[in-house]
Design an enzyme around this catalytic site. Structure first.
Site, PDB file in Angstrom:
ATOM      1  N   SER A 290       0.872  -1.150   0.000  1.00  0.00           N
ATOM      2  CA  SER A 290       0.000   0.000   0.000  1.00  0.00           C
ATOM      3  C   SER A 290       0.920   1.214   0.000  1.00  0.00           C
ATOM      4  CB  SER A 290      -0.868   0.043   1.248  1.00  0.00           C
ATOM      5  OG  SER A 290      -1.487  -1.207   1.511  1.00  0.00           O
ATOM      6  N   ALA A 358       1.896  -2.776   4.236  1.00  0.00           N
ATOM      7  CA  ALA A 358       2.492  -4.107   4.377  1.00  0.00           C
ATOM      8  C   ALA A 358       4.008  -3.997   4.387  1.00  0.00           C
ATOM      9  CB  ALA A 358       2.030  -5.015   3.240  1.00  0.00           C
ATOM     10  N   ASN A 530       5.560   0.038  -0.131  1.00  0.00           N
ATOM     11  CA  ASN A 530       6.002  -1.346   0.059  1.00  0.00           C
ATOM     12  C   ASN A 530       7.426  -1.572  -0.408  1.00  0.00           C
ATOM     13  OD1 ASN A 530       2.782  -1.842  -1.055  1.00  0.00           O
ATOM     14  ND2 ASN A 530       3.326  -2.287   1.057  1.00  0.00           N
TER      15      ASN A 530
END
Length: 846
Positions: A290, A358, A530
């Site tokens: 994200s 994440a 990420n």
């Protein structure tokens, strides 16, 4: 259209209501729960103790999302076949093989009374609304239950915890392709020989790339542990792996995101074809979520700190996240959170704000257990044959026969795969095993933190590989790459399984002090998409995930660095710009320009590159709502597909070549299921075109002895032939198809969470958050200490009445989302009261 909230107030709790004044709120009784909804249906819960507060939370979640939550519970525990039939038996088996229920129950049983009140209160609130539904199903039972032919079950604390375990831990912190990597390495050694095969493996799946952009700048710190992939001792100790790669056995889904329930052979064919076309971005891909940017006091204009989060979970109807305000028992927060977790993943408490992406750290290892040929169910560990743990599971099947099977577990973890030809069982070991509930509660308790020190105390307890972000009212900003990570033995190659005989068991877990973190960086901002958290930090073992010189986070960094300071509106506008940005133009345009610089102006290959040169990389829709204004992405798609076929794909033996063929552009007619990223093949190719500038040794010449320019031009010739046949010879007239965006009615598991007709579409795909939120501290444009907004599309509610009436807040944020709008998040009692749409008061004795 009926207002369901008003209907609930009038029909269910009218006798409990009275006018809510602010003094009355402060003096409310211990048994009282006030529920106030704003103009978008977002509830604020007021209660004086933890149990009542979370009772109110569970109660409103059941009002708004009962069917979605029921299917999430069944999806995370493997009980879908019980209500949807035989097509979900294999799915249920896979889910149950991947967790150990007794371990979760033991964690819950060990909770303090206060923490138990969170889970118990939430479950009791859910059940209270379910009881009311059961007394009046003609009005209150969500239509989807009638559509699929079953009724909701009651909840317990285990169910509340498992929603988090199944949708956060098992989705974003459980990814591993170590067995797939072993299958690839086996094929590479067969093609190139043992030594050269390992070298090519390192070229395709490097562990650390010094050129990878990092969230923590090099001048701040580097990761202290060093990894030498040339010093791998475990690869030579592993047996061959000649079975189909496990990634091919993941359940295949259709374009609508629904499980296809195929035979094993057909499933493998489908997954292989889908991955070859769409790669990690496609139907057979992996989560690539994200983004986040946090701007501190030295870079924020007209404010002390600005936080913008864009978690990319995918797009679903009802919405993936749930908006909530919690007020009382030490909580005073507002925000939203996936699947209505009892801890807000995105939000603020008036003093600090927080968000997440994440992390993709490597917190999972696979241990190759040596099985006994004489004693079934035994494996070798520390010189002894040890009996595996086992449990019998029975799948209840609607309109079918129940199926019973056995789940096996070793000292390392659950058995995922068994290779009888080598007498090997592969067990998954998670660094966060036994810490799932504590991780959930870390998110809950961080909501009470008032400063960096208190917040990082909770970050240390969060064991999943998730990036946490921080900002506060004084303009301080921070970042922690949270999670528990193994302290591995020297010589352990984390990309591959290791023998489970005991020698390679973890030494323990690394201390939290080792986790990458930064507080008030010199740059004045923090950005992540990420990407790698810190220089020299090792990447996930996923074959489809690489941290290298090609990274989309550069698009965010570039926009933030263009201005010495950013206002809140400018920070929000980064969403619009990055969501439309082609991710490959910046990477490959210099290579294309160099290859065509000597061509004549009339050469169509040069015309293609000049078209790319004039383009800013932003994809905008034509008025027809179906095509792009510029053909740049179409050109790059065809060129990159041809380049990969001529280079990376040609170097990798079948069937693994399909892992690297996707350009990252191809999708279904309904659009991508999640975030777009630079494809793994493109990242490997990027390192190759850098030549000596790349830190990744090129063990195999991807250009097969040809000059790089020759290969680039040949791929451009393919591009011209393909696109000119399709659109004509005048590039300026090309109208290439745009990507759509679909809010799918099936959850990310592929299980229905709504009826098919609830699917929603928008013409333009936007590479942005499933929700987006922005929190601004100490804005000079307001007398409030904090301003906050979010957009949670399609809307707050998922309720459809039995007669088909759709709740007014089901999709009232859809157009707002499409137009990059946002709505205010209220925190104070005064603001909530000023924007009140409905109110409900409960008196509940515990």
């Amino acid at each position: 259209m009926k207002n369901r909230n008003r209907m609930i107030v009038n029909c269910v709790t009218a006798s409990l209501m009275y006018y809510w004044s602010l003094p009355a709120l402060a003096e409310q009784s211990s048994s009282e729960i006030k529920i106030v909804r704003d103009e978008y249906g977002m509830p604020h819960i007021y209660a004086n103790d933890t149990w009542h507060l979370f009772y109110g939370y569970g109660y409103v979640v059941a009002q708004d999302r009962l069917f979605q939550m029921e299917m999430a519970r069944r999806s995370t525990q493997g009980t879908v076949a019980e209500v949807l039939g035989k097509d979900f038996v294999k799915f249920d088996k896979d889910i149950r093989r991947n967790y150990w229920p007794d371990a979760i129950r033991a964690q819950i049983a060990a909770l303090s009374p206060e923490d138990m009140s969170i889970l118990q209160g939430y479950a009791d609130g859910m059940n209270a609304w379910i009881d009311k539904v059961n007394t009046n199903p003609e009005t209150l039972l969500p239509k989807q239950f009638n559509t699929f032919g079953f009724t909701p079950k009651r909840w317990e604390p285990f169910d509340v915890a498992m929603i988090f375990v199944g949708t956060m831990a098992n989705r974003f912190s459980d990814s591993t392709s170590e067995i797939d990597n072993l299958a690839l390495l086996t094929a590479l050694k067969d093609k190139y020989g043992v030594s050269q095969g390992m070298a090519v493996f390192n070229q395709l799946k490097w562990l650390v790339n010094p050129s990878a952009p990092t969230t923590i700048a090099v001048q701040e710190s580097n990761y202290p542990l060093k990894f030498n992939q040339q010093n791998s001792q475990t690869a030579a100790l592993l047996p061959r792996y000649d079975l189909p790669a496990p990634m091919l056995d993941r359940p295949a889904k259709g374009a609508d995101g629904a499980l296809l329930a195929l035979t094993a052979g057909k499933n493998r064919e489908t997954i292989a074809a889908q991955f070859a076309q769409g790669g990690a971005n496609g139907l057979a891909g992996y989560p690539t979520t994200s983004n986040m940017w946090v701007i501190g006091k030295s870079k924020a204009q007209d404010a002390k700190a600005i936080m913008v989060n864009g978690p990319q979970f995918g797009w679903y109807a009802p919405a993936y996240t749930y908006g909530i305000g919690l007020h009382g028992a030490g909580y005073d927060v507002t925000g939203n959170t996936p699947f209505a977790y009892p801890g807000l993943v995105f939000g603020h408490n008036g003093v600090i704000s927080w968000g997440s992406t994440a992390g993709f750290g490597d917190d999972v290892d696979i241990f190759a257990e040596r099985l006994s040929a004489e004693k079934p169910g035994y494996y070798l560990h520390n010189g002894k044959w040890v009996k595996m743990l086992s449990r019998e599971e029975t799948i209840t099947v609607k309109n079918g026969q129940a199926e019973t099977f056995t789940v096996w577990r070793t000292v390392h973890g659950n058995i995922l795969q068994t290779d009888q030809t080598t007498q090997t069982a592969y067990a998954k070991s998670r660094a966060w095993d036994g810490k799932e509930v504590a991780s959930l509660l870390a998110w809950t308790h961080q909501m009470k933190a008032k400063n960096w020190q208190e917040w990082t105390q909770q970050a240390a307890k969060q064991a999943l590989t998730i990036n946490w972000y921080y900002a506060d009212v004084n303009g301080n900003i921070g970042y922690v790459h949270t999670g528990a990570y193994p302290d591995r033995q020297s010589g352990h190659d984390p990309r591959l399984p290791v023998p489970g005989t005991g020698k390679w068991d973890w030494k323990g877990l690394l201390p939290f002090e080792m986790n990458p973190k930064v507080y008030n960086p010199q740059s004045g901002y923090i950005a992540n998409w990420n990407n790698s958290p810190q220089k020299d930090y090792p990447a996930s073992d996923l074959f489809a995930f690489l941290w290298g010189g090609a990274d989309r986070v550069t698009e965010i960094d570039r926009l933030l660095e263009q201005k010495p300071r950013l206002t809140a509106d400018q920070a929000w506008d980064v969403i619009r710009q990055t969501s439309r940005q082609d991710l490959n133009l910046r990477l490959f345009l210099p290579t294309l320009q160099a290859a065509t610089s000597g061509l004549t102006q009339s050469d169509p290959r040069r015309q293609l590159v000049e078209t790319l040169t004039r383009w800013d990389g932003i994809n905008l829709l034509n008025d027809d709502g179906k095509t792009w204004q510029q053909p740049g992405s179409a050109i790059l798609n065809v060129w990159l597909t041809s380049m990969l076929k001529r280079t990376v794909v040609a170097a990798v033996p079948m069937p693994f070549d399909k892992w690297y063929s996707a350009s990252g552009y191809e999708t279904t007619q309904d659009g991508p299921t999640g975030s777009l990223n630079i494809s793994v093949g493109a990242k490997i190719l990027y390192e190759a075109v850098q030549g000596d500038k790349s830190p990744i040794p090129q063990a195999v010449d991807l250009f097969a002895g040809k000059p790089q320019q020759e290969v680039v031009l040949a791929a451009l010739e393919d591009t011209w032939e393909t696109l000119s046949k399709r659109y004509g010879n005048n590039v300026s007239n090309w109208k290439t198809p745009a990507m759509a965006l679909t809010f799918r009615a099936n959850n990310f598991f592929g299980v229905p969470q709504a009826a098919a007709e609830e699917t929603r579409h928008q013409a333009e795909y936007q590479n942005r958050g499933t929700e987006n939120d922005m929190i601004v501290f100490s804005p000079t444009t307001s007398d409030r200490p904090v301003l906050a907004w979010d957009v949670v599309a399609p809307g707050q509610s998922g309720f459809i009445a039995p007669d088909g009436t759709v709740d007014k807040h089901y999709e009232d944020q859809l157009k707002m989302y499409e137009n990059f709008g946002r709505k205010s998040l209220w925190l104070t009692k005064q603001d909530v009261e000023a924007h009140k749409e409905s109110q409900e008061v409960l008196h509940v004795q515990r």
